[in-house]
Design an enzyme around this catalytic site. Structure first.
Site, PDB file in Angstrom:
ATOM      1  CB  THR A  54     -12.655   5.605 103.568  1.00 51.88           C
ATOM      2  OG1 THR A  54     -13.648   6.116 102.687  1.00 51.88           O
ATOM      3  CG2 THR A  54     -11.596   6.671 103.778  1.00 51.88           C
ATOM      4  CE1 TYR A 142     -21.680   4.108 100.224  1.00 46.40           C
ATOM      5  CE2 TYR A 142     -19.948   2.562 100.833  1.00 46.40           C
ATOM      6  CZ  TYR A 142     -20.340   3.760 100.284  1.00 46.40           C
ATOM      7  OH  TYR A 142     -19.382   4.630  99.804  1.00 46.40           O
ATOM      8  CE  LYS A 170     -20.899   6.279 102.846  1.00 45.21           C
ATOM      9  NZ  LYS A 170     -19.548   5.658 102.969  1.00 45.21           N
ATOM     10  CB  VAL A 210     -21.368   7.986 106.213  1.00 44.95           C
ATOM     11  CG1 VAL A 210     -20.166   7.052 106.398  1.00 44.95           C
ATOM     12  CG2 VAL A 210     -22.545   7.507 107.070  1.00 44.95           C
TER      13      VAL A 210
END
Length: 300
Positions: A54, A142, A170, A210
């Site tokens: 992001t 992740y 995550k 998250v």
């Protein structure tokens, strides 16, 4: 209602995957980054991911990553966990990113499985272990196979969970039942990586979220976490229901970085919603729809 056991939270409970502010010409805007970090922490975040997807990490370069991380740490490093992305499909590059993040003072690392080149599970493990070993920082894995093209399989996760610095995952697989089983089996902290599933993950014992939507709703997610901690699933579900239009407006098109910047721009927190190619700004009709949702939800 009786309180439920609170999970361990090495990386915080409401973590924003923070955008990287740019000036209108595309250059890095460190002043706005610091102001935004302060705003997010003031709003309820206790963690920030800097230089993640992001944050447009594929199109920022190492000197920019270092400068951004140091600026955010200067602004909020004594109040929130600041986690640096160290994601690449080139292991040597990801190792350098991890080492640079430690030099800049990061509190932890977010390490994504290597994308696009689709390594074997042995390759996924070797990559993540090399990046983890490159710095003396706690690591959040992740797992987002929809973007990377490769999932972290059960055997790989079991192996990685044995590493003393790999603490959390995550999870953006969309598979909460599998994550529930993995959480119990490995003892790793799990964090929701999908805003539409935040309540489901928390109700299943996740440590936190998250979040991209936390750019505009950190306080709501903090309330959701607190409600789950208190055993008030009815209250937490009410927060989740209230958030559904905002989640759809920001994440429905799969352009979280773009729409978060547009939302922050509408709120006056981001002077420019500029993104770097290959991302492009949102069409006028999407911005208008976003404005309507934010207004309806009292966020403008």
């Amino acid at each position: 209602m009786s309180a439920s056991p609170v999970p361990s939270r090495t990386f915080g409970s409401v973590v924003t995957a923070m955008v990287t502010p740019f000036h209108a010409d595309g250059s890095l805007d460190l002043g706005t980054a610091q102001a935004l970090a302060v705003h997010l922490v003031d709003s309820g975040c206790d963690g920030l991911v800097v230089n993640g997807t992001t944050g447009e990490s594929p199109t920022t370069h190492q000197p920019e990553k270092d400068a951004l991380l140091r600026a955010v740490l200067e602004a909020v490093g004594d109040r929130a966990m600041v986690i640096a992305g160290a994601g690449s499909n080139d292991t040597a590059h990801a190792v350098r990113m991890a080492q640079a993040a430690q030099r800049s003072g990061a509190h932890g690392l977010l390490v994504v499985s290597p994308y696009y080149n689709r390594p074997s599970q042995e390759g996924v493990c070797a990559h993540i272990e090399a990046v983890t070993d490159a710095a003396d920082l706690p690591v959040m894995l992740y797992d987002i196979p929809g973007r990377t093209g490769v999932a972290i399989g059960d055997a790989a996760l079991d192996r990685l969970a044995q590493h003393p610095r790999i603490i959390a995952v995550k999870d953006a697989t969309g598979d909460v039942p599998a994550g529930f089983e993995r959480m119990a089996r490995t003892g790793l902290e799990f964090y929701s990586g999908d805003d539409g599933l935040n309540f489901a993950w928390l109700a299943h014992g996740a440590s936190g979220v998250v979040s991209v939507v936390a750019h505009v709703a950190a306080d709501a997610y903090a309330r959701m976490v607190a409600a789950v901690d208190a055993g008030d699933l009815v209250g937490a579900r009410a927060v989740a229901n209230r958030m559904r239009p905002v989640v759809a407006a920001l994440m429905g098109g799969g352009q979280g970085a773009v729409m978060s910047k547009e939302a922050l721009h509408l709120q006056g927190l981001l002077p420019s919603p500029a993104v770097r190619l290959p991302l492009v700004g949102a069409p006028d009709q999407h911005i208008a729809a976003l404005r309507d949702v934010l207004h309806e939800e009292g966020l403008l």
